[in-house]
Motif scaffolding. Structure first.
Motif, PDB file in Angstrom:
ATOM      1  N   HIS A   1     -17.794  43.938 -20.830  1.00  0.00           N
ATOM      2  CA  HIS A   1     -17.769  43.564 -19.414  1.00  0.00           C
ATOM      3  C   HIS A   1     -16.669  44.299 -18.650  1.00  0.00           C
ATOM      4  CE1 HIS A   1     -20.380  39.846 -18.592  1.00  0.00           C
ATOM      5  NE2 HIS A   1     -20.779  40.334 -19.760  1.00  0.00           N
TER       6      HIS A   1
ATOM      7  N   SER B   1     -13.005  42.557 -18.088  1.00  0.00           N
ATOM      8  CA  SER B   1     -13.030  41.259 -17.411  1.00  0.00           C
ATOM      9  C   SER B   1     -13.132  40.153 -18.456  1.00  0.00           C
ATOM     10  CB  SER B   1     -14.210  41.169 -16.447  1.00  0.00           C
ATOM     11  OG  SER B   1     -14.223  39.923 -15.784  1.00  0.00           O
TER      12      SER B   1
ATOM     13  N   ASP C   1     -18.473  36.245 -16.732  1.00  0.00           N
ATOM     14  CA  ASP C   1     -17.062  36.610 -16.683  1.00  0.00           C
ATOM     15  C   ASP C   1     -16.379  36.089 -15.428  1.00  0.00           C
ATOM     16  OD1 ASP C   1     -17.539  38.413 -14.541  1.00  0.00           O
ATOM     17  OD2 ASP C   1     -17.952  40.053 -15.910  1.00  0.00           O
ATOM     18  N   ARG C   2     -15.089  36.338 -15.338  1.00  0.00           N
ATOM     19  CA  ARG C   2     -14.312  35.837 -14.209  1.00  0.00           C
ATOM     20  C   ARG C   2     -14.485  36.702 -12.962  1.00  0.00           C
ATOM     21  NH1 ARG C   2      -7.839  37.087 -14.742  1.00  0.00           N
ATOM     22  NH2 ARG C   2      -7.953  39.357 -14.564  1.00  0.00           N
ATOM     23  N   ASP C   3     -15.196  37.833 -13.101  1.00  0.00           N
ATOM     24  CA  ASP C   3     -15.477  38.702 -11.950  1.00  0.00           C
ATOM     25  C   ASP C   3     -16.844  38.420 -11.350  1.00  0.00           C
ATOM     26  OD1 ASP C   3     -13.059  40.210 -11.797  1.00  0.00           O
ATOM     27  OD2 ASP C   3     -13.646  41.203 -13.645  1.00  0.00           O
TER      28      ASP C   3
ATOM     29  N   LYS D   1     -19.784  37.877 -12.529  1.00  0.00           N
ATOM     30  CA  LYS D   1     -20.998  38.494 -13.047  1.00  0.00           C
ATOM     31  C   LYS D   1     -21.605  37.685 -14.190  1.00  0.00           C
ATOM     32  CE  LYS D   1     -19.305  42.443 -14.353  1.00  0.00           C
ATOM     33  NZ  LYS D   1     -17.880  42.105 -14.178  1.00  0.00           N
TER      34      LYS D   1
ATOM     35  N   ASP E   1     -17.128  33.434  -7.064  1.00  0.00           N
ATOM     36  CA  ASP E   1     -15.922  33.170  -7.839  1.00  0.00           C
ATOM     37  C   ASP E   1     -16.306  33.195  -9.310  1.00  0.00           C
ATOM     38  OD1 ASP E   1     -13.313  32.530  -8.496  1.00  0.00           O
ATOM     39  OD2 ASP E   1     -13.101  31.062  -6.898  1.00  0.00           O
ATOM     40  N   PHE E   2     -15.323  33.001 -10.194  1.00  0.00           N
ATOM     41  CA  PHE E   2     -15.580  33.117 -11.624  1.00  0.00           C
ATOM     42  C   PHE E   2     -16.735  32.225 -12.061  1.00  0.00           C
ATOM     43  CE2 PHE E   2     -12.316  29.815 -11.144  1.00  0.00           C
ATOM     44  CZ  PHE E   2     -12.839  28.771 -11.885  1.00  0.00           C
TER      45      PHE E   2
ATOM     46  N   THR F   1      -8.772  32.834 -12.095  1.00  0.00           N
ATOM     47  CA  THR F   1      -8.702  33.386 -10.756  1.00  0.00           C
ATOM     48  C   THR F   1      -7.949  34.710 -10.801  1.00  0.00           C
ATOM     49  OG1 THR F   1      -8.700  31.181  -9.789  1.00  0.00           O
ATOM     50  CG2 THR F   1      -7.966  32.987  -8.387  1.00  0.00           C
ATOM     51  N   LYS F   2      -8.566  35.750 -10.283  1.00  0.00           N
ATOM     52  CA  LYS F   2      -7.955  37.074 -10.356  1.00  0.00           C
ATOM     53  C   LYS F   2      -6.675  37.107  -9.533  1.00  0.00           C
ATOM     54  CE  LYS F   2      -9.998  40.813 -10.867  1.00  0.00           C
ATOM     55  NZ  LYS F   2     -10.712  42.112 -10.685  1.00  0.00           N
TER      56      LYS F   2
ATOM     57  N   GLN G   1      -3.739  38.679  -7.291  1.00  0.00           N
ATOM     58  CA  GLN G   1      -3.656  39.689  -6.250  1.00  0.00           C
ATOM     59  C   GLN G   1      -2.250  40.293  -6.250  1.00  0.00           C
ATOM     60  OE1 GLN G   1      -6.370  40.598  -4.540  1.00  0.00           O
ATOM     61  NE2 GLN G   1      -7.525  39.034  -5.682  1.00  0.00           N
TER      62      GLN G   1
END
Length: 437
Positions: free
Chosen positions: A152, A155, A173-175, A177, A203-204, A408-409, A411
């Motif tokens: 992935h 991710s 995944d957390r992205d 997808k 969101d994830f 959560t990605k 930043q």
């Protein structure tokens, strides 16, 4: 140097707390709770606790278990987690028959429909496959390292699920997808054929569930996300069929901060999709959803509240769809003595022919739960409900923070991104040869 230290602290916080997990045998012969590095097993048929044994020759779990599952037949069970171990157990004796050492922490695990392969995902976004000794294979073959099967692209993979017919494996995944991959006949050579991508979450993606109604033999896919929605997909084409906003109803039912968007933390369903249950971050209970597959609609049918501050961290419905098993708890939380405590609640599932959603849930009292006090004492770590619920008061906020930090990605400013790139370990290794010139 200060920024590097901050990055390490963020990783520590993300792995400090892990949710308690629950899984039930497909035919409700046994139930398992994972809390921290401990697996707690209760034999529902024999009405007794189970002690695990290990003949694999490998180490035991020493860090938080992040994923557990039975195979479709209930003969095998897998556990995996932050200690970079995947352990495979046979459920007739509850003995570990194989220990697989991964290179990175494991975030998800699944067993193929025929029980011949175990797939697991690591925090780097790679899915690996190992072959099991199902037909008297040599010890040399079983000792081989796991092979990468798909990825992935860096991710974190949150969940893995096999379709009921075993033809597909879905990974999220957390992205945001969801990838549906055709599971090949020779998985050790890789899975190169992608059936579809299910894209639409904002969101994830936290959880997946395949359903196969009798009128639709190809089946559908359900997904839950940090965007407070449950979505229905035609996974063969990747087409989004329906979206159910569950976050708003959760906020209305609970006295929760209205500015939050609670994540869907788990989803479980009957094989035919007639029963769909979800748990939601900070929500004191579960939600029963109804799906009209012909009309391609998905909606909330009933809100099932639970007493006190009970917020399920994991839930599971067996293939028999007689009970919904739920657990609340987290690793590394204050408790009495050295035993980590969890809280188990069970709901009875009744089929209601006149009901628009076909099923109903009724929360059982502890005394009415199969196994009673013996089961609760084993799975919870104690049968003292008062002690457990007082300890769990701080669990919800701790888990919310852990979910946010892990999924959560983050930043970063452009300056910090460049700094982190320059200090990546792989770049340092590439620069080492030049230092000797």
């Amino acid at each position: 140097m200060e920024e590097v230290q901050l990055g390490e602290e963020e990783i520590d916080k993300a792995t400090e707390v892990a949710p308690a997990l629950i899984s039930v045998h497909p035919f409700e012969k046994s139930v398992v709770v994972a809390l921290g590095s401990e697996l707690r097993v209760f034999d529902l048929e024999g009405d007794c606790s189970i002690s695990l044994s290990d003949d694999s020759g490998g180490p035991g779990h020493s860090d938080s278990i992040r994923a557990i599952c039975f195979d479709a037949s209930g003969r095998l069970f897998a556990s995996a987690g932050d200690d970079k171990l995947v352990k495979i157990w046979t459920t007739d004796s509850w003995c570990c028959i194989r220990t697989v050492c991964a290179d990175k922490r494991v975030s998800a695990v699944a067993i193929s429909h025929d029980g011949s392969f175990v797939v697991f995902a690591d925090k780097f976004g790679v899915v690996w496959v190992v072959s099991l000794d199902r037909d008297g294979e040599s010890q040399a073959l079983c000792a081989k390292k796991p092979m990468p099967i798909l990825g992935h692209y860096c991710s974190i993979i949150t969940t893995l699920k096999f379709s009921p017919d075993g033809r597909f494996v879905a990974s999220a995944d957390r992205d945001f997808k969801i990838r549906v991959t055709i599971f090949p006949r020779e998985p050790l050579k890789g899975a190169h054929e992608i059936q579809s991508f299910c894209l639409g979450h904002t969101d994830f993606v936290s959880c997946l569930a395949f359903v196969c109604p009798s009128d639709y033999p190809l089946g559908f896919l359900l997904s839950g996300s940090g965007d407070s929605t449950v979505r229905l997909w035609d996974f063969n084409s990747g087409c989004l069929l329906a979206t159910c906003e569950v976050g708003n109803m959760a906020l209305e039912s609970n006295e929760t901060d209205k500015g939050n968007h609670p994540a869907v933390t788990d989803i479980s369903s009957s094989a035919d999709g007639a029963l769909i249950v979800v748990s939601i971050q900070s929500f004191h209970g579960v939600m029963l959803l109804t799906c009209n597959f012909s009309a391609k609609s998905l909606s909330v049918a009933k809100v099932v509240s639970m007493k006190g501050s009970y917020v399920p961290t994991s839930l599971c419905v067996s293939s028999l769809a007689k009970h919904l098993w739920t657990v609340m708890g987290a690793s590394n939380q204050p408790s009495s003595g050295t035993t980590q405590l969890a809280r188990v609640r069970v709901c009875s599932i009744s089929r209601q022919d006149r009901s628009p959603h076909g099923h109903d849930l009724f929360v059982l009292e502890d005394n009415d739960t199969t196994g009673g006090e013996k089961l609760l004492s084993k799975l919870q770590g104690s049968s003292d409900v008062t002690e457990i619920e007082s300890m769990l008061a701080s669990t919800t906020s701790a888990l919310n923070t852990a979910i946010h930090n892990l999924l959560t990605k983050k930043q970063y400013s452009s300056e910090k991104r460049e700094f982190r790139k320059k200090n990546r370990n792989d770049r340092k290794q590439k620069q080492e040869p030049f230092a000797f010139r």
